[in-house]
Design an enzyme around this catalytic site. Structure first.
Site, mmCIF file in Angstrom:
data_model
loop_
_atom_site.group_PDB
_atom_site.id
_atom_site.type_symbol
_atom_site.label_atom_id
_atom_site.label_comp_id
_atom_site.label_asym_id
_atom_site.label_seq_id
_atom_site.Cartn_x
_atom_site.Cartn_y
_atom_site.Cartn_z
ATOM 1 N N CYS A 73 5.896 -3.985 15.455
ATOM 2 C CA CYS A 73 4.832 -2.920 16.767
ATOM 3 C C CYS A 73 3.638 -3.392 16.926
ATOM 4 C CB CYS A 73 4.861 -1.134 15.563
ATOM 5 S SG CYS A 73 6.889 -1.186 15.779
ATOM 6 N N GLU A 126 0.865 -1.217 -0.235
ATOM 7 C CA GLU A 126 0.372 -0.252 -0.125
ATOM 8 C C GLU A 126 0.910 1.273 0.040
ATOM 9 O OE1 GLU A 126 -3.897 -0.926 2.471
ATOM 10 O OE2 GLU A 126 -2.247 -0.500 3.846
ATOM 11 N N CYS A 169 3.019 8.828 0.704
ATOM 12 C CA CYS A 169 3.641 7.731 2.080
ATOM 13 C C CYS A 169 4.532 6.090 1.030
ATOM 14 C CB CYS A 169 3.397 7.860 2.938
ATOM 15 S SG CYS A 169 3.448 6.580 4.331
ATOM 16 N N CYS A 226 -1.133 6.889 9.772
ATOM 17 C CA CYS A 226 0.223 5.194 10.520
ATOM 18 C C CYS A 226 -0.385 4.955 11.176
ATOM 19 C CB CYS A 226 0.894 7.295 11.479
ATOM 20 S SG CYS A 226 2.355 6.354 12.395
ATOM 21 N N CYS A 264 0.812 -2.044 15.659
ATOM 22 C CA CYS A 264 0.824 -1.926 14.168
ATOM 23 C C CYS A 264 0.760 -2.381 12.805
ATOM 24 C CB CYS A 264 2.270 -0.947 12.904
ATOM 25 S SG CYS A 264 2.398 -1.120 11.779
ATOM 26 N N CYS A 304 6.362 -6.679 7.482
ATOM 27 C CA CYS A 304 7.131 -5.795 8.231
ATOM 28 C C CYS A 304 7.827 -6.424 9.565
ATOM 29 C CB CYS A 304 6.417 -4.847 8.628
ATOM 30 S SG CYS A 304 8.213 -3.747 9.703
#
Ligand code: SF4
Length: 357
Positions: free
Chosen positions: A127, A101, A116, A346, A130, A123
């Site tokens: 986190c 994305e 962005c 975010c 996230c 990932c």
């Protein structure tokens, strides 16, 4: 990526995202002189061509030959969502079939547009606030795949991207060589200068040092998220690998090597990272850095079990935290969120449409 693949009957070579140097090499392998590569470069980057048919200063024969060997776009747009605030979120299909994305944001107080970008599929950092972290890691993106996110956004929107932030899916400094190459191509080919680029990291110390050695003029943003090692280790698990002193030293080295002011990103999670004493610790920690502080009120995300893990602090708590953190003498801002209604803010990128695309 070489044109040998195409000649051998393999996958056509995608030219979008290539540097001029790579296009010259591609042209050489096709038996074309360097000026043909410069024409291709101009069509791809200055004029945003989406096909060889548009490249009318190339002969029909050359266009036909190129179409047999190569394609122009690298990414295929699988889905696009438009937020009520004008933010656009894109889901792109990569050559291997995986999805990433990207987000295009505009801000009322700034005329220019910001893209962005993602640097990895998924990932590994994990986190706990996230959505991308919940996906796990699949693979690194190539520099061309990173750059072509900008080209694909510009082709679709008809708008010019002026700023780039590496804050989409993935940890850029765990893919640091391709990120460096993409920064160079964005500057040299797309016209987005390094001072308009921000690379965000969760604190990968060897990656920060590698970036410092490259002496790029990009802004480095550290996702600190907690001032003490214990809380930070709980919400940014990778941070347990490096001590706070080592991390702060690497940031100072980055500033010394580049002269670029840093950005400290700090997510405000109600009852977890938004306490007044944590704001005081943050003020003390960043006091010795050349930096600005950006507070990010938590955006709701669901984990694999469908649970919302954290709460967003009240506006009053956000402002109080900012006031205390500002005692450091640094500029402290609370981030204006874009695209929250389409999960483009975010920490919210998680390929929502992967299953149906
Ligand atoms: S916040 Fe960034 S580093 Fe952390 S899991 Fe999400 S994408 Fe990875």
């Amino acid at each position: 990526m070489t044109s040998d693949n195409a000649r051998a009957g393999g996958t056509p070579v995608a030219l979008s995202g290539m540097s001029l140097e790579e296009l010259i090499e591609f042209a050489r392998q096709c038996g074309l002189p360097p000026f043909r590569a410069r024409q291709l470069h101009s069509w791809i980057y200055a004029r945003g061509a989406g096909s060889f048919a548009e490249m009318t200063d190339l002969s029909r024969q050359i266009r036909a030959d190129l179409a047999e060997r190569a394609t122009v776009p690298l990414l295929e747009m699988a889905h696009r969502q438009l937020s009520t605030d004008g933010t656009r979120k894109y889901l792109f299909r990569l050559p291997g079939g995986q999805m990433v994305e990207s987000v295009l944001m505009s801000f009322q107080d700034r005329p220019s547009l910001t893209a962005c970008l993602s640097s990895q599929v998924g990932c590994a950092v994990g986190c706990t606030f996230c959505a991308t972290g919940f996906m796990g890691f699949t693979r690194n993106l190539t520099a061309a795949e990173i750059v072509d996110q900008v080209m694909a956004i510009q082709r679709d929107s008809g708008l010019r991207v002026a700023n780039v932030v590496y804050m989409g899916q993935g940890e850029p400094l765990l893919n640091v060589e391709e990120v460096i190459r993409s920064v160079r191509t964005l500057g040299e080919s797309v016209g987005i200068g390094q001072r308009h680029i921000t690379v965000s990291t969760s604190g990968i110390v060897p990656g920060i040092r590698r970036l410092a050695r490259e002496r790029l003029q990009v802004t480095l943003a550290l996702s600190l998220h907690a001032p003490d090692a214990l809380t930070r280790g709980q919400i940014v698990p990778v941070s347990r690998k490096w001590g706070t002193t080592e991390l702060m030293d690497s940031l100072k080295e980055y500033y010394q090597a580049t002269g670029r002011r840093l950005t400290i990103e700090y997510v405000l999670l109600a009852g977890v990272t938004d306490r007044p004493e944590q704001a005081e610790m943050l003020a003390e920690l960043v006091g010795g850095l050349h930096c600005n502080v950006n507070l990010i009120p938590y955006n709701p995300t669901r984990n694999r079990s469908g649970e919302v893990c954290y709460q967003r602090p009240s506006l009053r708590a956000q402002q109080r935290f900012a006031e205390i953190a500002a005692r450091s003498g640094k500029t402290v801002t609370i981030r204006l969120e874009r695209g929250t209604d389409i999960d483009a803010a975010c920490g919210q990128l998680h390929n929502t449409y992967t299953a149906g695309a």
